[in-house]
Design an enzyme around this catalytic site. Structure first.
Site, PDB file in Angstrom:
ATOM      1  N   SER A  80       0.973  -1.172  -0.073  1.00 49.75           N
ATOM      2  CA  SER A  80      -0.064  -0.102  -0.107  1.00 49.75           C
ATOM      3  C   SER A  80       0.752   1.247  -0.052  1.00 49.75           C
ATOM      4  O   SER A  80       1.975   1.235   0.297  1.00 49.75           O
ATOM      5  CB  SER A  80      -0.823  -0.006   1.283  1.00 49.75           C
ATOM      6  OG  SER A  80      -0.029  -0.044   2.430  1.00 49.75           O
TER       7      SER A  80
HETATM    8  C1  SAM Z   1       3.002  -0.036   3.673  1.00 51.15           C
HETATM    9  S1  SAM Z   1       4.064  -0.919   2.179  1.00 51.15           S
HETATM   10  C2  SAM Z   1       5.280   0.345   2.178  1.00 51.15           C
HETATM   11  C3  SAM Z   1       4.938   1.795   1.675  1.00 51.15           C
HETATM   12  C4  SAM Z   1       5.948   2.476   0.945  1.00 51.15           C
HETATM   13  N1  SAM Z   1       6.946   2.926   1.855  1.00 51.15           N
HETATM   14  C5  SAM Z   1       5.478   3.650   0.158  1.00 51.15           C
HETATM   15  O1  SAM Z   1       6.019   4.649   0.208  1.00 51.15           O
HETATM   16  O2  SAM Z   1       4.662   3.340  -0.684  1.00 51.15           O
HETATM   17  C6  SAM Z   1       4.909  -2.269   3.061  1.00 51.15           C
HETATM   18  C7  SAM Z   1       5.907  -2.725   2.049  1.00 51.15           C
HETATM   19  O3  SAM Z   1       6.732  -3.733   2.869  1.00 51.15           O
HETATM   20  C8  SAM Z   1       7.082  -4.753   2.008  1.00 51.15           C
HETATM   21  N2  SAM Z   1       7.687  -5.771   2.563  1.00 51.15           N
HETATM   22  C9  SAM Z   1       7.049  -6.775   3.426  1.00 51.15           C
HETATM   23  N3  SAM Z   1       7.785  -7.850   3.880  1.00 51.15           N
HETATM   24  C10 SAM Z   1       8.826  -7.337   3.426  1.00 51.15           C
HETATM   25  C11 SAM Z   1      10.206  -7.871   3.676  1.00 51.15           C
HETATM   26  N4  SAM Z   1      10.380  -8.995   4.368  1.00 51.15           N
HETATM   27  N5  SAM Z   1      11.354  -7.115   3.256  1.00 51.15           N
HETATM   28  C12 SAM Z   1      11.222  -5.878   2.415  1.00 51.15           C
HETATM   29  N6  SAM Z   1      10.082  -5.436   2.265  1.00 51.15           N
HETATM   30  C13 SAM Z   1       8.859  -5.926   2.668  1.00 51.15           C
HETATM   31  C14 SAM Z   1       5.458  -4.994   1.244  1.00 51.15           C
HETATM   32  O4  SAM Z   1       6.077  -5.828   0.084  1.00 51.15           O
HETATM   33  C15 SAM Z   1       5.252  -3.882   1.041  1.00 51.15           C
HETATM   34  O5  SAM Z   1       5.505  -3.347  -0.278  1.00 51.15           O
END
Ligand code: SAM
Length: 387
Positions: free
Chosen positions: A92
């Protein structure tokens, strides 16, 4: 169809002005970055869940799309599917006001090198790059397709931070050390690898959540033998980190067992008292599922449920009786609800301290010590390292 530049610029300026007026945004540089960054480029499509549970997509052809994208709210951008066909949020675009609070809490200076864990849409990486320049910004996401999309959106704007597809639990040792690490996905424990990759005196800002809703953002300073710092005053929540460090999949509450019955005067959801729900995690088995179950005559779910890895579980009636009391049921080795109620009581006796009065010390052995006011406080709880 790309909206005319003037239209999005006005929208971005209005968003920055609203954040400024509501006392969220205080830094001129961050304000300029918000005003100059077209959020619609990073969110060409988003999903909204209807009351029926169905997800509906909005994109640039949808009336009102641009207004929605420049509002201060999170937007679900990627959905996945569980084995039972249920759709879940995978990525998101974070609420811009939350991103601003976090960027300001990072206390950046012109020379700061920053690693972001959780690139997602790339919007936050764009803000950081505008503030610091591409050579000082590193961002990774576990999903390679998100990294590719973020890379091309950033490049369209002439922004070229280092982006990589990798599991954020390990950090990004190749480019370490960093002055700041910011995680935009939540972790059950702060990985020590992040401390290893942070310069002495640098900061790690992360959403610590040992269980769903149980925890918040904490800004930890790198000291020689520990990370230490305070929770930010306002509660916030990110989606959980996936990959090696991810929580186990949903488990079923044991339906065969009736459990011990009782009543409670609290709300049906432990998250209705967020601070004690966090504090009690130090004395609970690992919580693996929270949810709703059953159907009352009016069609609403009848029970809020919590289940732990060791088979402990509790359920609380969604509907209270005329006196405001709710039925509880508990089973398994640990009485989850009783412990939660006791911690609520202790916390009330302390005067209901908010997040900003709590702090955290993380040790290289993985232990997390939560303290009230000072690290040496008598009010301390230890979250043991996870396996
Ligand atoms: C809330 S979103 C980040 C929002 C982002 N910073 C933006 O500005 O749009 C959370 C992200 O964390 C990533 N994520 C989940 N598990 C992860 C992991 N083990 N390592 C790196 N990223 C991860 C997800 O794929 C997702 O894209």
């Amino acid at each position: 169809m790309t909206p005319p530049a003037l239209e999005w610029r006005q929208s971005a300026r209005r968003l920055a002005a609203r954040l400024w007026e509501s006392d969220v945004l205080h830094d001129d540089g961050v304000r300029a970055a918000i005003e100059a960054t077209p959020r619609h480029v990073f969110v060409p499509r988003f999903f909204v869940q209807e009351p029926t549970g169905a997800w509906v997509a909005s994109d640039q052809r949808t009336p009102g799309y641009l207004d929605e994208v420049y509002r201060d709210r999170p937007l679900v951008t990627t959905l996945g599917e569980l084995s039972d066909g249920q759709r879940v949020t995978v990525s998101s675009s974070t609420t811009p006001g939350l991103m601003v609070r976090m960027i300001e809490a990072l206390e950046l200076d012109d020379a700061s090198r920053v690693l972001e864990i959780g690139t997602g849409t790339g919007y936050n990486a764009a803000l950081l790059t505008r503030l610091l320049g591409a050579r000082q910004v590193f961002s990774l996401d576990v999903a390679a397709e998100l990294i590719e999309a973020a890379r091309s959106r950033l490049a369209r704007l002439g922004l070229t931070p280092t982006l990589l597809a990798a599991d954020g639990a390990a950090g990004l040792p190749d480019h370490a050390p960093y002055d700041r690490i910011i995680a935009t996905c939540s972790v059950r424990r702060v990985p020590w690898s992040w401390a290893d990759q942070t310069r002495p005196g640098g900061l790690v800002l992360a959403d610590l959540k040992p269980a769903l809703h149980a925890g918040s953002l904490v800004a930890l300073r790198r000291q020689e033998d520990r990370l230490e710092g305070r929770f930010l005053p306002r509660w916030a929540a990110f989606m959980a980190m996936r990959g090696a460090a991810a929580p186990a999949e949903i488990v079923e509450v044991r339906r065969g067992e009736e459990g011990a019955r009782g009543t409670t005067s609290l709300g049906s959801d432990p998250a209705s008292e967020l601070v004690p729900w966090f504090l009690v995690q130090a004395e609970l088995p690992r919580i693996v599922a929270t949810g709703l179950r059953g159907r009352a005559p009016d069609g609403r779910p009848s029970w809020a449920t919590v289940a732990a890895e060791d088979g402990s579980w509790c359920e609380v009636a969604m509907q209270a009786d005329g006196t405001g009391s709710r039925v509880t049921r508990q089973g398994g080795p640990v009485r989850i609800w009783d412990r939660f109620e006791r911690v609520v009581c202790e916390w009330e006796n302390l005067g209901r301290p908010g997040w900003g009065r709590f702090g955290l010390t993380v040790r290289p052995d993985g232990s997390h010590i939560v303290w009230l006011d000072e690290p040496a406080s008598p009010h301390r709880r230890v979250l043991p390292p996870t396996e």
